[in-house]
Design an enzyme around this catalytic site. Structure first.
Site: not given
Ligand SMILES: *Cc1c(COP(=O)(O)O)cnc(C)c1O
Length: 358
Positions: A35, A130, A255
């Site tokens: 993702k 969630r 800055y």
């Molecule tokens: C992003 C995600 C993962 C992977 O998590 P990592 O901590 O990057 O290994 C696995 N399962 C779900 C549902 C996720 O949203």
């Protein structure tokens, strides 16, 4: 012409890291999480390179479609599923695997007139609060899904761990127990573990594992880096020195004039800033590699530049190479200095940064 600021992606390291996943979870199928543009590494590039995994997982429908359109033929799981009928029909047309996590989706499925057999996962909320159905509903929903003809039977059941990166947190045991208790008599494929689960919670390894961050060579834990877990860094963020200047004692830099030299120093200006995804929250003292040596960041991060103290290095010239994170300077360490997690740094690389495959 070489770009001023670029991320180099070591494609071989990806498959080394897949092998590490297999060491932790030799019998599990792997759903590699890609993702957010493969955590900033480039979705299509990673999909084309990765070997030895059973499926890829993205968050959203459009990510799944673009991956399918790029020619990826294996299974693609869309972790957030769909929010309306159009999206469901797209998932079916592109043969993307659904994740069903709420009643709204269930309604849409019940009214679906499309033919076909699409693979699906049912999401069980065991404590992340969630996405997912809760423990009172999960078995009933699983049964209801059996009568939905567009779904290939039986759907898998997955949950997501909220605290797997914290080895002392009791919530992980509670989540795993709830999952085991409620799904004990359900004969289907199950999936619990993200990277932290795979590495630290062997009981979370079931039919499928879902590694994300560890595939990119990065640790999910704040107290150890990827190298100590046998992982290889995939991304290095690089730039170059564009100016070197001797400053008098008492000179304020950048800055807000937040950093003032207490003695005469040699300062370097480097062509990277928050406009590239280098975190503005990086504190003075954050290490930066100039010509391979660590020097401290001084003053605030600007949009296009940062400033460093080069006093201990001799002979630095404009054009000299700089690494902001990579194999020699773990992104986990930079995340600590910037009061964030490595995930945000990897996915935060912006369009301006060229990607170079090595
Ligand atoms: C992003 C995600 C993962 C992977 O998590 P990592 O901590 O990057 O290994 C696995 N399962 C779900 C549902 C996720 O949203």
């Amino acid at each position: 012409m070489a770009p001023a600021t670029y991320a180099s992606i070591n494609l071989n390291a990806i498959n080394h890291n897949v092998l590490q996943v297999k060491k932790f979870a030799p019998d599990a199928k792997i759903m590699a999480v890609v993702k957010a543009n493969a955590y900033g590494h480039g979705l299509k590039r990673i999909a084309a390179q990765i070997a030895g995994v059973n499926a890829l997982a993205v968050a959203r429908v459009d990510e799944g479609i673009s991956l399918r359109n790029s020619g990826f033929e294996k299974e693609i799981v869309v972790l957030e599923g769909f929010v309306n009928q159009d999206e469901l029909y797209e998932l079916i047309s592109y043969d993307l695997t659904l994740v069903i996590h709420n009643h709204h989706q269930l309604e849409i499925l019940i009214n679906c007139t499309r033919k076909g057999r699409v693979k699906a996962w049912l999401k069980f909320d065991t404590g992340m609060s969630r996405l997912g159905f809760d423990s009172e509903q999960i078995r009933l929903i699983f049964q209801q899904l059996q009568s939905i003809s567009v779904i290939r039977q039986p759907p898998g059941i997955m949950t997501h761990l909220a605290n797997a990166d914290d080895l002392s947190h009791s919530g992980t045991h509670a989540q795993m127990k709830l999952f085991a208790d409620q799904t004990l008599h359900i004969q289907t494929e199950k999936s619990i573990a993200n990277s932290a689960g795979i590495i630290a919670w062997p009981d979370s390894i079931s039919d499928w594992v879902r590694p994300g961050i560890m595939l990119y060579g990065v640790s999910p834990f704040s107290d150890r880096n990827g190298a100590t877990l046998g992982l290889k860094t995939v991304m290095a963020l690089n730039s170059r020195v564009i100016a070197v200047k001797q400053l008098k004692a008492g000179t304020a830099i950048g800055y807000g004039s937040t950093w003032v030299s207490d003695k005469s120093i040699k300062m370097g200006v480097i062509a990277i800033g928050y406009g590239d995804g280098y975190p503005r929250s990086a504190q003075s003292g954050t290490p930066v590699l100039v010509n391979g040596s660590r020097v401290p960041l001084i003053g605030r991060v600007s949009m296009d530049m940062i400033t460093v103290d080069l006093s201990k290095l001799s002979d630095v010239q404009p054009g000299d190479p700089v690494t902001l994170w990579g194999e020699e300077l773990p992104v986990e360490e930079i995340a600590q200095w910037a009061n964030t997690i490595p995930y945000t740094l990897l996915c935060g690389i912006t369009q301006r940064v060229d990607i170079v495959e090595i």
